[in-house]
Design an enzyme around this catalytic site. Structure first.
Site, mmCIF file in Angstrom:
data_model
loop_
_atom_site.group_PDB
_atom_site.id
_atom_site.type_symbol
_atom_site.label_atom_id
_atom_site.label_comp_id
_atom_site.label_asym_id
_atom_site.label_seq_id
_atom_site.Cartn_x
_atom_site.Cartn_y
_atom_site.Cartn_z
ATOM 1 N N SER A 63 0.814 -1.222 0.000
ATOM 2 C CA SER A 63 0.000 0.000 0.000
ATOM 3 C C SER A 63 0.841 1.263 0.000
ATOM 4 O O SER A 63 0.415 2.295 -0.525
ATOM 5 C CB SER A 63 -0.937 0.016 1.209
ATOM 6 O OG SER A 63 -0.203 -0.074 2.419
ATOM 7 N N ASP A 80 -0.898 7.323 10.588
ATOM 8 C CA ASP A 80 -1.185 6.073 11.280
ATOM 9 C C ASP A 80 0.082 5.362 11.733
ATOM 10 O O ASP A 80 0.045 4.193 12.114
ATOM 11 C CB ASP A 80 -2.021 5.145 10.402
ATOM 12 C CG ASP A 80 -1.314 4.796 9.095
ATOM 13 O OD1 ASP A 80 -0.201 5.307 8.847
ATOM 14 O OD2 ASP A 80 -1.879 4.007 8.306
ATOM 15 N N HIS A 129 1.801 4.619 7.118
ATOM 16 C CA HIS A 129 1.723 5.081 5.732
ATOM 17 C C HIS A 129 2.173 6.540 5.624
ATOM 18 O O HIS A 129 1.622 7.400 6.313
ATOM 19 C CB HIS A 129 0.292 4.960 5.210
ATOM 20 C CG HIS A 129 -0.198 3.549 5.139
ATOM 21 N ND1 HIS A 129 -0.879 2.945 6.173
ATOM 22 C CD2 HIS A 129 -0.097 2.622 4.154
ATOM 23 C CE1 HIS A 129 -1.186 1.708 5.831
ATOM 24 N NE2 HIS A 129 -0.719 1.480 4.613
#
Length: 259
Positions: A79, A229, A232
């Site tokens: 991601s 977070d 990321h």
């Protein structure tokens, strides 16, 4: 097509793909209880990924076909790489659009998912000058694999890339830091992986780069302004990332001569 039917078809495709991947085990070992999950190539079957993971794989295959395989630079990962498309398209445009780049980041991917993608056409027919690889934080985070298992998964990916893209250089990035402080268990686990995978560099086809210090403060802490977070990167960090790897991109993409 109704959403329900689409989801059913996707589930059927996942089931077929999982069965197929079981029949196409690694060349040097059969899948068994002794084989780490990190090297058992498989599709992503998490409920939250079912609707988009295989469709994204197909979309990337279609993109390669539309571009007639004219790809000089590949970003491969999870991601964090995927988010170039959502968090930092402006920096992608600035740094990579003119360099014929392809984003092969998939949210939630572990090493075994990248292996499956590579073995199911992700880079077939391509001859990029450089592959930027970062993977492993979902092995350590989601499943808390042993560092040795995650590192082995990375090794399998590198071997797969060497086989499929024999002319390409690989820039292997250290797994980015996660967790607020240096004593965070997942940060420690990532660093254990990094200590292992940096040995894969030969400064010939594989090059190691650790830019993690660029995301940390003087105490080694990670701020939520850098990664909201604590995992990321936020949008400004993608520019920092791009600038940090620019010397390698200039060397191998802009001025590449096959060595």
């Amino acid at each position: 097509m109704p959403k329900f039917i689409t989801k059913v078809l996707t589930l059927m495709l996942i089931a077929f793909s999982s069965t197929y991947s079981q029949a196409t085990t690694d060349n040097d070992s059969e899948k068994d209880e002794q084989t780490p999950l990190s090297v058992q190539a498989t599709v992503h079957t998490a409920e939250w990924a079912v609707d988009w993971w295989l469709p994204r794989h197909q979309q990337k295959l279609d993109e390669v076909a539309r571009r007639n395989g004219e790809i000089d630079l590949i970003f491969l990962g999870d991601s964090i790489t995927h988010n170039w498309e959502s968090k930092a398209p402006q920096y992608w445009q600035t740094f990579y659009q003119h360099r014929k780049a392809l984003n092969l980041g998939f949210g939630g991917d572990r090493t075994e998912h990248v292996l499956w993608r590579l073995r199911h056409g992700a880079v077939d027919g391509l001859d990029p000058k450089l592959v930027v690889l970062m993977i492993g934080t979902n092995n350590t985070g989601h499943r808390q694999d042993a560092a040795e298992d995650t590192a082995l998964g990375v090794k399998y990916i590198i071997d797969e890339l060497k086989q499929r893209l024999p002319n390409s250089k690989i820039l292997l990035l250290a797994i980015f830091p996660r967790g607020e402080s240096s004593d965070d268990p997942l940060r420690i686990l990532n660093e254990e992986v990094n200590q292992l995978i940096k040995a894969y560099s030969d400064n010939d086809s594989v090059f190691w780069l650790n830019i993690n210090h660029l995301f940390l403060d003087e105490s080694g802490d990670l701020s939520t302004s850098v990664m909201n977070d604590l995992l990321h990167p936020e949008t400004p960090q993608y520019k920092i990332w791009a600038q940090a790897i620019e010397p390698y991109v200039v060397r191998f993409v802009d001025g590449q001569t096959r060595e």
